[in-house]
Design an enzyme around this catalytic site. Structure first.
Site, short mmCIF file in Angstrom:
data_model
loop_
_atom_site.label_atom_id
_atom_site.label_comp_id
_atom_site.label_asym_id
_atom_site.label_seq_id
_atom_site.Cartn_x
_atom_site.Cartn_y
_atom_site.Cartn_z
CD GLU A 291 -3.33 0.54 2.10
OE1 GLU A 291 -3.00 0.42 3.31
OE2 GLU A 291 -4.41 0.80 2.07
CG HIS A 312 6.80 -29.56 0.08
ND1 HIS A 312 7.49 -30.86 -0.05
CD2 HIS A 312 7.68 -28.94 1.02
CE1 HIS A 312 8.35 -31.15 0.70
NE2 HIS A 312 8.68 -29.93 1.59
CE LYS A 426 -12.24 2.27 1.12
NZ LYS A 426 -11.73 3.40 2.02
#
Ligand code: PA5
Length: 452
Positions: A291, A312, A426
């Site tokens: 961010e 793995h 948003k």
């Protein structure tokens, strides 16, 4: 006391000493801008002085509130998203027993800390209500802006549940709000309802807020020492602010190394650790760097693996996939418990050659083996070593990563303290939900999805 050490030995096949010298003045400038508070985003530098500046009365107040909550709650729900929950969760999960919830009642963490408001899953919150119906609980609702949708929904649901369960007055004693000092819906609600509140300082952004009540209250409720956490951070604050030598200031070294690697096309940084209880530390680190740096078409993409589990799965890609990766390994010197590998008479699994050795030692060998294999595969490796996982060293680490992130962001030329990109989704969501004030956007977005 032993402290954090950063080693860049294993990137020296990929960058030269001269390049370190060349980037050094840029780091020095970044350091100056940061400490003189003259760089980009300087209105959000309150976190810089938190460790040395935090007042005794606020620490005692948080400890007292935590004590009261510990007495009345079996479960403590932390409602928040992003920087409003990841720091607390990183520290709590790192310090608690791996199977805490399966321990006998009198041995487990009390209260158990769980999280809400970090997703909009109907099943998650419904399942949580199933549990809360049967157990005593309290909540903290954390939102700096006081308007974030995810925690607001979770809080509305749990507030209503608490009021039904304990009555208005009983609910009030079980709610702590952590928000802006004067603005936002949560602040107004807290005033109206008379909740205990703590302030998120104006000049501290969410992802830099672990050492404010945002992180400190949940950590104290979980039963861990916020004093030691702050002490560790204060030691690191002094160390990083006083030293401007690229070779001995660990934040300079880390910020320089990752920027030099980025300039060479290594734009994915994989944060590696070997302890599953550090999963949320990785998540916190990913948020901090992602961010802070991912903007203006620039920035290193932060990813994470927990080894040896992920050797793995993702291990294959890291070893042989696109060569755009470097690794930052968090190496922990000691473990809190010792477990030796037993000798076995039949030795059918052929493990007797390591019998008597500790799991810590074997894990360390796996770390060294992997580092060497990845270097051979073209993946440079930065190592950050901490002596052990404790409140003190986690405090050091949190401050170290914040400081290095700021230096790194300035070196990259961006503002590491804003997050303009978070608004895009948003706006669309509010338009789709039909939020008042978004009528024009609602019409536009409905047209757009009609054509999809
Ligand atoms: O780091 C940040 O600023 C964000 O991750 C915020 O913490 C997150 O969006 C939550 O915001 P708020 O605390 O305003 O609800």
């Amino acid at each position: 006391m032993e402290s954090i050490r950063v080693s860049v030995t294993n990137i020296m096949e990929f960058v030269s000493y001269d390049e370190f010298e060349q980037i050094s003045p840029t780091l020095n400038d970044a350091h100056k801008q940061l400490l003189s508070k003259t760089g980009k985003g300087n209105e959000f530098l309150g976190w810089l002085d938190l460790p040395s500046g935090i007042d005794e009365p606020i620490i005692s107040d948080i400890e007292n509130t935590a004590k009261k909550l510990r007495e009345i709650a079996e479960i403590f729900v932390v409602i928040g998203i992003g920087g409003s929950y990841l720091g607390a969760r990183a520290i709590i999960e790192a310090l608690k027993h791996n199977f805490d919830q399966l321990l006998p009642h009198d041995e487990r963490q009390k209260p158990i800390v769980i999280y809400a408001g970090q997703n909009i899953s109907e099943e998650y919150l419904s399942d949580l209500l199933d549990i809360l119906e049967k157990r005593d609980y309290a909540i903290s609702v954390i939102s700096k802006s006081g308007t974030t949708t995810e925690p607001a929904i979770a809080f509305r649901v749990l507030k209503s549940h608490l009021e039904t369960k304990y009555g208005i007055k009983g609910a009030r004693e079980r709610i702590v709000a952590i928000t802006d000092k004067s603005k936002g819906a949560l602040k107004q609600l807290s005033i109206n309802e008379g909740y205990k509140t703590y302030v998120v300082p104006d000049d501290v952004g969410g992802r830099y807020s672990v050492l404010t009540p945002v992180g400190l209250l949940p950590i104290a409720v979980a039963g861990f020492s916020i004093r030691d956490l702050i002490k560790g951070a204060a030691v690191m604050q002094k160390k990083l602010s006083e030293n401007t030598d690229i070779h001995s200031n660990p934040a300079f070294l880390y910020a320089a190394a990752r920027n030099m690697l980025y300039q060479k096309g290594k734009f994915i940084e994989v944060f590696v650790n070997y302890l599953p209880n550090l999963y949320y530390l990785t998540e916190w680190w990913k948020q901090l760097y992602g961010e802070s740096e991912g903007k203006e078409g620039k920035g290193i993409f932060p990813a994470g693996v927990i080894n040896t589990t992920d050797l793995h799965s993702m291990g294959q890609y890291i070893q042989e996939g696109e060569r755009k990766i470097f690794e930052t390994v968090l190496s922990v010197g000691n473990s809190k418990k010792e477990l030796l590998i037993p000798k076995d008479g039949s030795n059918l699994d052929k493990l007797n050659y390591i019998s008597g050795k500790s799991m810590l030692w074997v894990n360390g060998m796996a770390e060294t083996a992997t580092t060497l294999a990845h270097i051979d595969g073209g993946v440079p490796n930065i190592k950050i070593r901490i002596p052990e996982v404790s409140e003190f060293h986690l405090g050091e680490l949190i401050y170290f990563f914040e400081f290095a992130c700021a230096l790194s962001g300035y070196t990259l030329g961006i503002n590491p303290f804003d997050q303009p990109g978070v608004e895009a989704y948003k706006k669309n969501m509010f338009a789709l939900l039909g939020k008042p004030g978004f009528e024009k956007e609602t019409t536009e977005i409905n047209k757009r999805i009609g054509n999809m």
